[in-house]
Design a protein around this motif. Structure first.
Motif, PDB file in Angstrom:
ATOM      1  N   ALA A  19      32.211  39.813  45.307  1.00 12.01           N
ATOM      2  CA  ALA A  19      31.638  41.145  45.517  1.00 12.01           C
ATOM      3  C   ALA A  19      32.700  42.135  45.968  1.00 12.01           C
ATOM      4  N   GLU A  20      33.610  41.686  46.855  1.00 11.71           N
ATOM      5  CA  GLU A  20      34.672  42.572  47.327  1.00 11.71           C
ATOM      6  C   GLU A  20      35.621  42.945  46.200  1.00 11.71           C
ATOM      7  N   MET A  21      35.916  41.996  45.303  1.00  7.23           N
ATOM      8  CA  MET A  21      36.789  42.309  44.173  1.00  7.23           C
ATOM      9  C   MET A  21      36.140  43.321  43.242  1.00  7.23           C
ATOM     10  N   LEU A  22      34.839  43.210  43.038  1.00  3.81           N
ATOM     11  CA  LEU A  22      34.141  44.178  42.187  1.00  3.81           C
ATOM     12  C   LEU A  22      34.175  45.568  42.818  1.00  3.81           C
ATOM     13  N   ARG A  37      27.288  40.729  34.705  1.00  4.80           N
ATOM     14  CA  ARG A  37      28.013  39.626  34.080  1.00  4.80           C
ATOM     15  C   ARG A  37      28.254  38.485  35.078  1.00  4.80           C
ATOM     16  N   ILE A  38      28.517  38.843  36.324  1.00  7.85           N
ATOM     17  CA  ILE A  38      28.678  37.818  37.352  1.00  7.85           C
ATOM     18  C   ILE A  38      27.359  37.070  37.556  1.00  7.85           C
ATOM     19  N   ALA A  39      26.254  37.807  37.570  1.00 11.75           N
ATOM     20  CA  ALA A  39      24.945  37.173  37.741  1.00 11.75           C
ATOM     21  C   ALA A  39      24.607  36.273  36.550  1.00 11.75           C
ATOM     22  N   GLU A  40      24.916  36.736  35.337  1.00  9.85           N
ATOM     23  CA  GLU A  40      24.648  35.928  34.147  1.00  9.85           C
ATOM     24  C   GLU A  40      25.449  34.629  34.157  1.00  9.85           C
ATOM     25  N   ALA A  41      26.640  34.673  34.755  1.00 11.31           N
ATOM     26  CA  ALA A  41      27.480  33.476  34.844  1.00 11.31           C
ATOM     27  C   ALA A  41      27.079  32.584  36.005  1.00 11.31           C
ATOM     28  N   ILE A  92      27.434  33.026  39.233  1.00  9.13           N
ATOM     29  CA  ILE A  92      28.490  32.951  40.239  1.00  9.13           C
ATOM     30  C   ILE A  92      28.013  33.679  41.491  1.00  9.13           C
ATOM     31  N   ASP A  93      28.082  33.019  42.620  1.00  7.25           N
ATOM     32  CA  ASP A  93      27.671  33.607  43.892  1.00  7.25           C
ATOM     33  C   ASP A  93      28.651  34.713  44.265  1.00  7.25           C
ATOM     34  N   PRO A  94      28.225  35.962  44.356  1.00  7.99           N
ATOM     35  CA  PRO A  94      29.146  37.062  44.679  1.00  7.99           C
ATOM     36  C   PRO A  94      29.736  36.956  46.075  1.00  7.99           C
ATOM     37  N   ARG A  95      29.156  36.091  46.935  1.00  6.94           N
ATOM     38  CA  ARG A  95      29.691  35.915  48.290  1.00  6.94           C
ATOM     39  C   ARG A  95      30.819  34.889  48.328  1.00  6.94           C
ATOM     40  N   ARG A  96      31.062  34.223  47.206  1.00  9.67           N
ATOM     41  CA  ARG A  96      32.080  33.176  47.157  1.00  9.67           C
ATOM     42  C   ARG A  96      33.475  33.784  47.083  1.00  9.67           C
ATOM     43  N   ARG A  97      34.413  33.214  47.822  1.00  8.64           N
ATOM     44  CA  ARG A  97      35.782  33.715  47.814  1.00  8.64           C
ATOM     45  C   ARG A  97      36.525  33.223  46.567  1.00  8.64           C
TER      46      ARG A  97
END
Length: 282
Positions: A93-96, A114-118, A120-125
């Motif tokens: 999330a921070e990178m986005l 796109r992150i959600a479709e993949a 991928i947890d946006p909180r993950r480092r």
């Protein structure tokens, strides 16, 4: 208009030419496979295109404007390096959010989708992402720029088969949605044949072959027969590569005659390997 064009492009490092007199044109809207052996100059070409390296000689144009360190508007270009460099301490999330703050016109909503479709947890480092997840995040960041030209350096390298399928599917869906021009560097010729409609073959820093994939297949044939079979067609075609014995030989030939009634149309892998095995450029 060509999305990417080079004119006598050369890049030398000390006494070694990484690129030498390269002339190529990538049509706007094409999905182009950039292929060649290790050290052929693929990464150097992409780095020159985005201004990370300056050409020694020649010119590179992006959408008709000179590129490089002081050239075209690189906002129209997105690049995913082979290493997929991400800030390891940042969450997804921070990178986005960082990309949104540093790239005018960044489509944050689409990147998040796109992150959600993949899945991928946006909180993950970033440091805790798998190879496939890193690639999908890097791709989401690149596509978020809404760039007209997307340059990808070995995006499928070191991924397992499932991750490769997922990344390739995400890429092609995004291309269909945005109409971006793509230049995709890879060693996996079989996958490229399913994805790309244009080909650029680099060999020892030079463009060995370039063109639309189906047109290249139409201009080549694979013939199999007695050893003299290839010699019999030399007046009609150029023998790119020949292997076998006097009793049985297989040859890749190139002809400018339409509908040559000889042999079979080769796959793109057969064409690329034939030219790489040929000692001298045609």
């Amino acid at each position: 208009m060509n999305a990417l064009e080079t004119v006598a492009l050369s890049r030398r490092r000390r006494r070694v030419w990484a690129l030498r007199d390269c002339d190529l044109a990538v049509p706007e809207g094409a999905v182009t496979a950039l292929v060649g052996a290790n050290g052929a100059g693929k990464t150097t070409l992409l780095h020159v295109a985005v201004g990370l390296l300056a050409p020694t000689d020649g010119e590179i144009l992006v959408f008709g404007r000179p590129s490089g360190r002081r050239g075209a508007d690189l906002a129209r270009v997105a690049f995913v390096a082979q290493e997929k460099p991400l800030f390891g301490s940042f969450t997804v999330a921070e990178m986005l959010r960082f990309a949104n703050a540093t790239n005018p016109g960044f489509d944050l909503a689409a990147a998040r989708a796109r992150i959600a479709e993949a899945d991928i947890d946006p909180r993950r480092r970033a440091a805790r992402l798998s190879g496939g997840q890193r690639t999908l995040v890097a791709l989401a960041l690149a596509l978020g720029k809404r760039a007209g030209l997307l340059l990808l350096d070995e995006p499928l390298a070191e991924l397992d088969p499932l991750a490769r399928l997922q990344v390739r599917g995400a890429l092609m869906a995004a291309v269909a949605e945005t109409g971006a021009t793509v230049v995709l560097s890879s060693h996996d010729l079989a996958e490229l044949a399913e994805t790309c409609d244009h080909l650029v073959l680099l060999d020892r820093g030079r463009v060995r072959l370039a063109g639309e994939v189906e047109a290249l297949r139409d201009r080549h044939r694979v013939i199999t027969g007695p050893g003299e079979a290839a010699a019999d067609v030399r007046e009609l075609a150029d023998v790119v590569h020949q292997s076998g014995t006097e009793r049985q030989t297989t040859a890749l030939i190139r002809t400018h005659l339409p509908d040559l009634p000889l042999g079979e149309r080769p796959g793109i892998e057969e064409i690329v390997l034939g030219y790489l095995r040929r000692p001298e450029a045609p």
